[in-house]
Scaffold this active site. Sequence first.
Site, short mmCIF file in Angstrom:
data_model
loop_
_atom_site.label_atom_id
_atom_site.label_comp_id
_atom_site.label_asym_id
_atom_site.label_seq_id
_atom_site.Cartn_x
_atom_site.Cartn_y
_atom_site.Cartn_z
N HIS A 155 0.83 -1.16 -0.07
CA HIS A 155 -0.07 -0.14 -0.05
C HIS A 155 0.97 1.43 0.13
CE1 HIS A 155 -3.68 2.33 1.25
NE2 HIS A 155 -2.69 3.03 1.89
N GLU A 156 1.64 1.25 0.99
CA GLU A 156 2.57 2.56 1.12
C GLU A 156 3.61 2.76 -0.30
OE1 GLU A 156 1.71 4.72 2.93
OE2 GLU A 156 0.39 3.52 4.23
N HIS A 189 1.49 4.13 -2.73
CA HIS A 189 1.90 5.70 -2.70
C HIS A 189 2.86 6.52 -3.27
CE1 HIS A 189 -2.19 6.17 -0.73
NE2 HIS A 189 -1.75 5.54 0.42
N HIS A 194 -5.78 6.46 -2.60
CA HIS A 194 -6.67 5.59 -1.93
C HIS A 194 -7.78 5.22 -2.96
CE1 HIS A 194 -5.24 7.13 1.89
NE2 HIS A 194 -4.75 6.01 1.77
N CYS A 195 -7.98 3.61 -3.06
CA CYS A 195 -9.24 3.44 -3.85
C CYS A 195 -10.32 3.10 -3.21
CB CYS A 195 -8.51 1.91 -4.54
SG CYS A 195 -9.63 1.02 -5.69
N CYS A 215 -9.06 -4.08 -2.82
CA CYS A 215 -7.81 -3.58 -3.51
C CYS A 215 -6.88 -3.00 -2.32
CB CYS A 215 -8.17 -2.22 -4.39
SG CYS A 215 -6.59 -1.75 -5.09
N CYS A 220 -6.52 -3.67 -7.42
CA CYS A 220 -7.55 -3.96 -8.59
C CYS A 220 -7.02 -3.54 -9.99
CB CYS A 220 -8.79 -2.93 -8.13
SG CYS A 220 -8.42 -1.08 -8.38
N CYS A 266 -6.37 0.34 -10.30
CA CYS A 266 -4.91 0.98 -9.70
C CYS A 266 -3.80 0.03 -10.41
CB CYS A 266 -5.19 0.35 -8.29
SG CYS A 266 -6.04 1.62 -7.39
#
Length: 168
Positions: free
Chosen positions: A119-120, A123, A129-130, A135, A154, A157
Amino acid sequence: MVKALLLAEVEISRRVVELVESSFRGLLKLDVSRVDLGEVKMKAFDKARGQIRADLLLDLLKPAGGWRRYAYVVDGDGYVPGLNFVFGVAYGDKAIVFTERLKSTEELFEVRLAKEVIHELGHTLGLGHCDDPRCVMYFSNTIRDTDRKGPGFCDRCFERLRRAASGI
C-alpha cells in the site's frame, strides 16, 4: 522495473518479500536490509502520546544509494496530527510502515505487513486511495479493513501503477 529498498527494524521473512513482489507483478524488485532506527525514532517520539510522529520521522529519514523507492518498517506505533494512529505513511519516494498494530500470529503478521508495505509503496508511485475494499490501495481505518483487503491491486490501480512504473 522499479528498484525498492525495504529497511527494517524487524526480521522480514521471504514470504513478505514474495507477497510484495508478486503484487507488483514484475514491476518492482524489492531488496531488504536490517537497520537500527532507534536514535532517529527518538527524535520523532511523542512522549505524551507514547507514539512516533510519522510525518516527522519520514522527514528525518535520509536514505542513500541508487534506489528508486524506500520503505521503512518501524517497530512501534505511529500517528500523524489529526489521526489517532496510522499503519503507515508515504510521500515522495519514501514510506514508513509501523508494526505495533499489525501484530498477531506470525502468519497473519506477515500478510498484514506485506499489505501495508505494498500500500505505502503504491503511494510512492503516485497511487491514491481506492474505493474498492478488496484493493490493497483501499484506506485501512481499522485492522479489519487491512485483513479484508487483498494484497493485490484492482485492475484500475494496477493500470495506473503500470503507467507510473514505466515512467520511472
